[in-house]
Design a protein around this motif. Structure first.
Motif, PDB file in Angstrom:
ATOM      1  N   ASP A  83       1.445  -1.619  -0.411  1.00  0.00           N
ATOM      2  CA  ASP A  83       0.227  -0.118  -0.204  1.00  0.00           C
ATOM      3  C   ASP A  83       1.023   1.180  -0.039  1.00  0.00           C
ATOM      4  OD1 ASP A  83      -2.203   1.806   0.245  1.00  0.00           O
ATOM      5  OD2 ASP A  83      -2.602   1.438   2.057  1.00  0.00           O
ATOM      6  N   CYS A  84       1.978   1.485  -0.802  1.00  0.00           N
ATOM      7  CA  CYS A  84       2.581   2.811  -0.919  1.00  0.00           C
ATOM      8  C   CYS A  84       2.066   3.932  -1.237  1.00  0.00           C
ATOM      9  CB  CYS A  84       3.533   2.178  -2.305  1.00  0.00           C
ATOM     10  SG  CYS A  84       4.592   0.653  -2.248  1.00  0.00           S
ATOM     11  N   CYS A  87       1.850   5.723  -4.560  1.00  0.00           N
ATOM     12  CA  CYS A  87       0.929   4.618  -5.910  1.00  0.00           C
ATOM     13  C   CYS A  87      -0.384   5.016  -6.105  1.00  0.00           C
ATOM     14  CB  CYS A  87       1.635   2.677  -5.625  1.00  0.00           C
ATOM     15  SG  CYS A  87       1.004   1.830  -6.922  1.00  0.00           S
ATOM     16  N   TYR A  89      -1.573   3.372  -8.629  1.00  0.00           N
ATOM     17  CA  TYR A  89      -2.625   2.576  -9.503  1.00  0.00           C
ATOM     18  C   TYR A  89      -2.841   0.375  -8.792  1.00  0.00           C
ATOM     19  CZ  TYR A  89       0.857  -1.099 -11.295  1.00  0.00           C
ATOM     20  OH  TYR A  89       2.218  -1.570 -11.740  1.00  0.00           O
ATOM     21  N   GLY A 126       4.760  -4.551 -11.963  1.00  0.00           N
ATOM     22  CA  GLY A 126       3.348  -4.833 -11.413  1.00  0.00           C
ATOM     23  C   GLY A 126       3.486  -4.247 -10.417  1.00  0.00           C
ATOM     24  N   VAL A 159      11.259  -6.000  -4.644  1.00  0.00           N
ATOM     25  CA  VAL A 159      10.064  -5.966  -4.108  1.00  0.00           C
ATOM     26  C   VAL A 159       9.069  -7.288  -4.142  1.00  0.00           C
ATOM     27  CG1 VAL A 159       7.677  -5.119  -3.150  1.00  0.00           C
ATOM     28  CG2 VAL A 159       9.881  -3.312  -4.511  1.00  0.00           C
TER      29      VAL A 159
HETATM   30 FE1  SF4 Z   1       3.892  -0.562  -4.003  1.00  0.00          FE
HETATM   31 FE2  SF4 Z   1       5.108  -1.189  -6.222  1.00  0.00          FE
HETATM   32 FE3  SF4 Z   1       2.826  -2.533  -4.520  1.00  0.00          FE
HETATM   33 FE4  SF4 Z   1       2.519   0.150  -5.849  1.00  0.00          FE
HETATM   34  S1  SF4 Z   1       2.956  -1.394  -7.330  1.00  0.00           S
HETATM   35  S2  SF4 Z   1       1.715  -0.808  -4.161  1.00  0.00           S
HETATM   36  S3  SF4 Z   1       4.102   0.969  -5.989  1.00  0.00           S
HETATM   37  S4  SF4 Z   1       5.034  -2.320  -4.497  1.00  0.00           S
END
Ligand code: SF4
Ligand code: V47
Length: 397
Positions: A83-84, A87, A89, A126, A159
């Protein structure tokens, strides 16, 4: 005036402060600047001064060469367990009704839609989902390589890798080896955000931390493989945080030499949880490119991601240390258009890219992912072009 003449003129200026002169002299001598000097540049370096220094380094390394590649993006999903706050999308899985989630076959169909097109790279990144596990991505990479062996697979970030390796109970070294065997050829630079733990915790809680991000790149480099690095800037971080980020990258690069390109990513504030944070100005973006070029003396390339900063700023950036403007990506990338980038349907043909580079007096060079020259477009007439493509995204019920 060439860049050597410019820096000599600058050094001859009697009004230049001692600190400005000392840094300019270091740049002229090819010496490394310190952490404090990095902070000083962010605080006190005027755009024109930084431009002279960064352009000197850029032209010493690359002359007028300006790189781009012919690639396409696949974003497997816009759903994410994280839940950055920046972000646009990814909304937590349970809240999402307009998400997409591609199967391996659907992604292979995207790859197949480029059959007979002269693309050299598939850039795959993604959101993070539990069902997209180590086995899923291994199968995806193998399927792509089986279908088109010469297409370079540049995919996922620490990530995703941290998440899938933890779930599969494999260590980073083993996991990255498995990915390589499956067909992964390089890693894009995403997920780095900002390394400082306090800021990272505020904007990108729970996902891999800075140490883990760096460790995964290190393991990948140990396999003789290459990757990129990014920095998300212009939000709630301060200049010291930026230099700290650059410093950590510079240190790992001293150790492994595996990074190819640094890509500063300007924070865009549309439709995310940080929409109240104003975006940085174009002047600040150019200063940031220039300082990155000056600080990262062991990185070959600095990239401006045109889809995010607009074509005009990408052109300007070529005089502020940037030598790469990414590729002919198309509408399959959503992350920036959704975050407020000028490009709502980011597609640029090879011809457009070449024109854009030539318009500011630089030499357009098509490269492959590893910077081997594919075509020098300086004197080339076009006979082919990649047509922008649009996909209907499957919608989850
Ligand atoms: Fe974070 Fe990437 Fe997930 Fe977006 S898609 S919430 S930037 S880890
Ligand atoms: O890690 C997400 C960033 C990254 C926003 O390696 C945002 O060649 C700004 O890393 N505003 C993914 N940035 C993209 C990426 C990338 C792009 C192009 C080329 C390469 C390469 C890598 O996008 C994420 C995150 O830092 N991001 N949301 C936003 N609102």
């Amino acid at each position: 005036m060439n860049s050597t003449h410019q820096i000599e003129t600058l050094l001859a200026d009697k009004n230049l402060s001692d600190n400005h002169r000392a840094i300019a002299q270091k740049v002229k001598n090819g010496e490394r600047i310190t952490f404090d000097e990095g902070v000083y540049l962010f605080e006190k370096g005027e755009l024109s001064y930084l431009g002279v220094l960064a352009n000197y380094i850029r032209e010493k390394r690359h002359g007028d060469h300006t790189y781009f590649n012919r690639n396409f993006h696949i974003e497997p999903t816009n759903l994410c367990v994280y839940d950055c706050k920046f972000c646009s999308y990814s909304v937590l899985i349970k809240e999402r009704s307009d998400g997409w989630e591609y199967s391996i076959d659907e992604m292979l169909n995207i790859v197949k839609s480029y059959d007979n097109q002269p693309v050299t790279e598939a850039h795959i990144v993604g959101g993070v989902l539990p069902q997209y596990d180590l086995e899923f991505y291994s199968s995806l990479f193998s399927a792509i390589k089986k279908h088109r062996p010469e297409l370079h697979v540049k995919a996922l970030t620490p990530v995703e890798y941290h998440y899938i390796f933890k779930k599969a109970k494999v260590d980073y070294a083993t996991g990255m080896k498995m990915m390589k065997e499956a067909g992964l050829e390089s890693m894009p630079g995403g997920g780095a955000e900002i390394f400082d733990p306090e800021i990272r915790n505020k904007i990108a809680k729970d996902k891999c931390n800075a140490e883990q991000w760096l460790q995964i790149h290190e393991e990948w480099h140990k396999l003789g493989m290459r990757s990129n690095a990014t920095m998300l800037y212009g939000h709630i971080e301060n200049f010291t945080h930026r230099v700290d980020h650059l410093e950590q990258l510079r240190q790992l690069q001293d150790k492994t030499g595996g990074f190819q390109t640094f890509i500063p990513l300007k924070f865009r504030n549309k439709d995310n949880q940080m929409s109240d944070v104003p975006e940085s100005s174009v002047v600040e973006d150019l200063r940031n490119y220039a300082i990155s070029r000056i600080y990262l003396d062991n990185f070959d390339h600095i990239k401006a991601y045109w889809a995010m900063i607009s074509r005009n700023t990408a052109q300007l950036s070529l005089s502020f240390g940037v030598d790469d403007i990414d590729g002919t990506l198309d509408d399959t990338t959503k992350i920036y258009s959704m975050a407020g980038a000028e490009e709502q349907h980011p597609a640029m043909s090879t011809k457009d890219l070449v024109k854009l580079i030539k318009a500011v007096g630089r030499r357009p060079i098509e490269r492959d992912t590893l910077y081997n020259v594919v075509t020098d477009f300086q004197d080339v007439e076009f006979e082919d072009d990649i047509k922008p493509r649009y996909y209907a995204l499957p919608v989850l019920k």
